[in-house]
Design a protein around this motif. Structure first.
Motif, PDB file in Angstrom:
ATOM      1  N   LEU A  86       0.821  -1.215   0.000  1.00 29.71           N
ATOM      2  CA  LEU A  86       0.000   0.000   0.000  1.00 29.71           C
ATOM      3  C   LEU A  86       0.856   1.267   0.000  1.00 29.71           C
ATOM      4  O   LEU A  86       0.561   2.229  -0.707  1.00 29.71           O
ATOM      5  CB  LEU A  86      -0.934  -0.011   1.203  1.00 29.71           C
ATOM      6  N   LEU A  87       1.919   1.260   0.795  1.00 30.08           N
ATOM      7  CA  LEU A  87       2.793   2.432   0.833  1.00 30.08           C
ATOM      8  C   LEU A  87       3.537   2.610  -0.490  1.00 30.08           C
ATOM      9  O   LEU A  87       3.816   3.737  -0.904  1.00 30.08           O
ATOM     10  CB  LEU A  87       3.769   2.322   1.998  1.00 30.08           C
ATOM     11  N   SER A  88       3.858   1.497  -1.161  1.00 30.21           N
ATOM     12  CA  SER A  88       4.459   1.597  -2.501  1.00 30.21           C
ATOM     13  C   SER A  88       3.481   2.263  -3.458  1.00 30.21           C
ATOM     14  O   SER A  88       3.871   3.077  -4.304  1.00 30.21           O
ATOM     15  CB  SER A  88       4.839   0.200  -3.022  1.00 30.21           C
ATOM     16  N   GLY A  89       2.201   1.907  -3.313  1.00 28.78           N
ATOM     17  CA  GLY A  89       1.177   2.568  -4.120  1.00 28.78           C
ATOM     18  C   GLY A  89       1.115   4.056  -3.843  1.00 28.78           C
ATOM     19  O   GLY A  89       0.948   4.869  -4.765  1.00 28.78           O
ATOM     20  N   CYS A  90       1.274   4.432  -2.564  1.00 31.53           N
ATOM     21  CA  CYS A  90       1.287   5.863  -2.203  1.00 31.53           C
ATOM     22  C   CYS A  90       2.441   6.581  -2.886  1.00 31.53           C
ATOM     23  O   CYS A  90       2.278   7.697  -3.411  1.00 31.53           O
ATOM     24  CB  CYS A  90       1.401   6.013  -0.686  1.00 31.53           C
ATOM     25  N   VAL A  91       3.618   5.955  -2.899  1.00 32.42           N
ATOM     26  CA  VAL A  91       4.791   6.560  -3.534  1.00 32.42           C
ATOM     27  C   VAL A  91       4.546   6.750  -5.028  1.00 32.42           C
ATOM     28  O   VAL A  91       4.862   7.794  -5.607  1.00 32.42           O
ATOM     29  CB  VAL A  91       6.046   5.697  -3.297  1.00 32.42           C
ATOM     30  N   LEU A  92       3.964   5.740  -5.663  1.00 29.53           N
ATOM     31  CA  LEU A  92       3.689   5.835  -7.097  1.00 29.53           C
ATOM     32  C   LEU A  92       2.637   6.903  -7.394  1.00 29.53           C
ATOM     33  O   LEU A  92       2.738   7.624  -8.388  1.00 29.53           O
ATOM     34  CB  LEU A  92       3.246   4.473  -7.633  1.00 29.53           C
ATOM     35  N   LEU A  93       1.627   6.996  -6.538  1.00 32.61           N
ATOM     36  CA  LEU A  93       0.619   8.046  -6.719  1.00 32.61           C
ATOM     37  C   LEU A  93       1.247   9.430  -6.562  1.00 32.61           C
ATOM     38  O   LEU A  93       0.900  10.367  -7.293  1.00 32.61           O
ATOM     39  CB  LEU A  93      -0.518   7.856  -5.714  1.00 32.61           C
TER      40      LEU A  93
END
Length: 341
Positions: A12-19
Motif C-alpha cells: 500500500l505504501l508503494s502505491g502511495c509513492v507511485l501516486l
C-alpha cells in the motif's frame, strides 16, 4: 503492526509513492504544456513511445490535426524535436498510470490467494481499485476537452482529475495506517478530530481551487502579495470577467486567484486552531508530532504559494508548491487518523 500485515503495508505504501510520483509528473506535464501531445488513448499500443523516425513523424502529423498545434504551436516554429519533448511527459504520465494499475491489481490478487487480507481490508482494496480505474477515466476525460475546439483542457476537469488523485492517495494512506495501527488503543479525541475533519475539507477545497488556478493559468496575473494589482485586496477584475459573481469565482482568472489566495488564510487558521485546541488535551507523542508537523507544513506551503505567485509560476516553484500540497495532505491524513482511531 501485526507481522502478517507487513507485506500488505509495504504494498500500500508503494502505491502511495507511485501516486505521489504520478501527481509530480502530472504537474510537470501541465506546467510544460505537454498534456495534449498524445491525441488518442490505447491501453496497449501506446504503452511505449514511437521507436522509429517514421512512427514519430506519423504521431507528429496526427498532432498537427488538433487545436493546440493549429492555433498555438504552428506560430512558434514548433518542430519534431519540440514535439518529442512534450510527448515524453504525457507518455511518462500515462506509463506511470499503467504501472500503478499493475502494482495495485497483481499483488491484490496474490494477497487474496494467500489469504493475507481480512474482509474489511478486501473491501477497502476493492474501493481503491475502483478509484484507480475512475482516475484513469478522468485523465482521458480531461485531455479530451482540449482536443475539440479550445486548445486547452477544461479547468473543471483538470481540477477534478488532480483532486481525485489526492483523494485516492489519502485513502490509500488511510488503509495502510489502519494496518500499521491495528489496535484501537488510542483514546479518540472527539473535539480535535472534528476540527481536523473541517481542516481536511478546507484543504481539499484549496486543492480544488489550485486546480482551477492551474487550468486557467490564473497565477500569471496579479503577481503581488499581500494585495492584488493596484494595491487592492479585491481587484476590480474579480467582478467583471464573467457575467455573474458565481461565474467570476469559478471561471474568471481574477476571481479564481482571489479565492485561492484568500482561502489559504482559512486553511492556516484551521490548522492553527487545531494546534491551539490540542494544547488543552493530554495527547500522546504521535498525536502531538502529527499536529506540529501540520503547522510546519502549512506555513511552508503558504510561503511557497506566495513566492510562486510573485515570480509568475516558474516551473520549479510551481512544481514544489504542488509537491508540498501532497506532503500537507499526508500530514493531515495521518493526524486525522491518529485522532480518530
Amino acid at each position: 503492526m501485526k507481522k502478517e500485515n507487513k507485506s500488505v503495508i509495504v504494498w500500500l505504501l508503494s502505491g502511495c509513492v507511485l501516486l505521489f510520483l504520478m501527481v509530480v509528473v502530472g504537474g510537470i506535464t501541465r506546467l510544460t504544456n505537454s498534456g495534449l501531445s498524445m491525441t488518442d488513448w490505447h491501453l496497449v499500443t501506446d504503452t511505449f513511445p514511437p521507436l522509429t523516425d517514421a512512427k514519430w513523424n506519423e504521431a507528429f502529423e496526427q498532432y498537427k490535426k488538433f487545436p493546440e498545434y493549429q492555433k498555438i504551436n504552428i506560430h512558434n516554429d514548433f518542430q519534431l524535436a519540440d514535439y518529442k519533448f512534450i510527448y515524453f511527459w504525457e507518455w511518462f504520465h500515462r506509463f506511470i498510470g499503467r504501472i500503478i494499475g499493475l502494482v495495485f491489481f497483481v499483488p491484490f490478487v496474490y494477497f487474496l490467494i494467500k489469504k493475507k487480507l481480512d474482509r474489511a481490508t478486501i473491501k477497502k482494496c476493492i474501493v481503491l481499485l475502483a478509484m484507480g480505474g475512475f482516475q484513469g477515466f478522468l485523465g482521458w476525460f480531461m485531455v479530451r476537452s482540449g482536443l475539440i475546439d479550445n486548445p486547452d483542457v477544461s479547468h473543471f476537469r483538470l481540477s477534478l482529475h488532480l483532486t481525485f488523485a489526492f483523494i485516492t492517495f489519502a485513502y490509500t494512506l488511510w488503509v495502510a495506517l489502519d494496518l500499521i495501527y491495528p489496535e484501537r488503543t488510542i483514546t479518540k479525541v472527539i473535539p480535535l478530530r472534528n476540527i481536523a475533519r473541517f481542516a481536511l475539507i478546507a484543504l481539499l477545497i484549496q486543492i480544488i481551487y489550485g486546480g482551477f488556478v492551474a487550468g486557467l493559468n490564473a497565477g500569471l496575473i496579479h503577481n503581488h502579495w499581500p494585495l492584488m494589482s493596484d494595491g487592492e485586496f479585491i481587484h476590480d477584475s474579480v467582478f467583471i470577467e464573467q457575467p455573474t459573481l458565481v461565474k467570476n469565482l469559478i471561471e474568471g482568472k481574477s476571481g479564481v486567484q482571489f479565492v485561492h489566495r484568500t482561502f489559504a488564510y482559512v486553511v492556516v487558521a484551521f490548522i492553527l486552531f487545531l494546534y491551539y485546541r490540542s494544547t488543552k488535551f493530554s495527547l500522546n507523542r504521535i498525536q502531538k508530532n502529527g499536529i506540529k508537523t501540520l503547522v510546519v507544513f502549512v506555513f511552508i506551503q503558504f510561503a511557497l504559494g506566495v513566492f510562486t505567485l510573485l515570480y509568475s509560476v516558474p516551473l520549479a516553484l510551481g512544481l514544489i508548491h504542488q509537491i508540498m500540497a501532497f506532503f500537507l495532505l499526508s500530514a493531515m491524513t495521518f493526524t486525522l487518523h491518529r485522532l480518530s482511531k
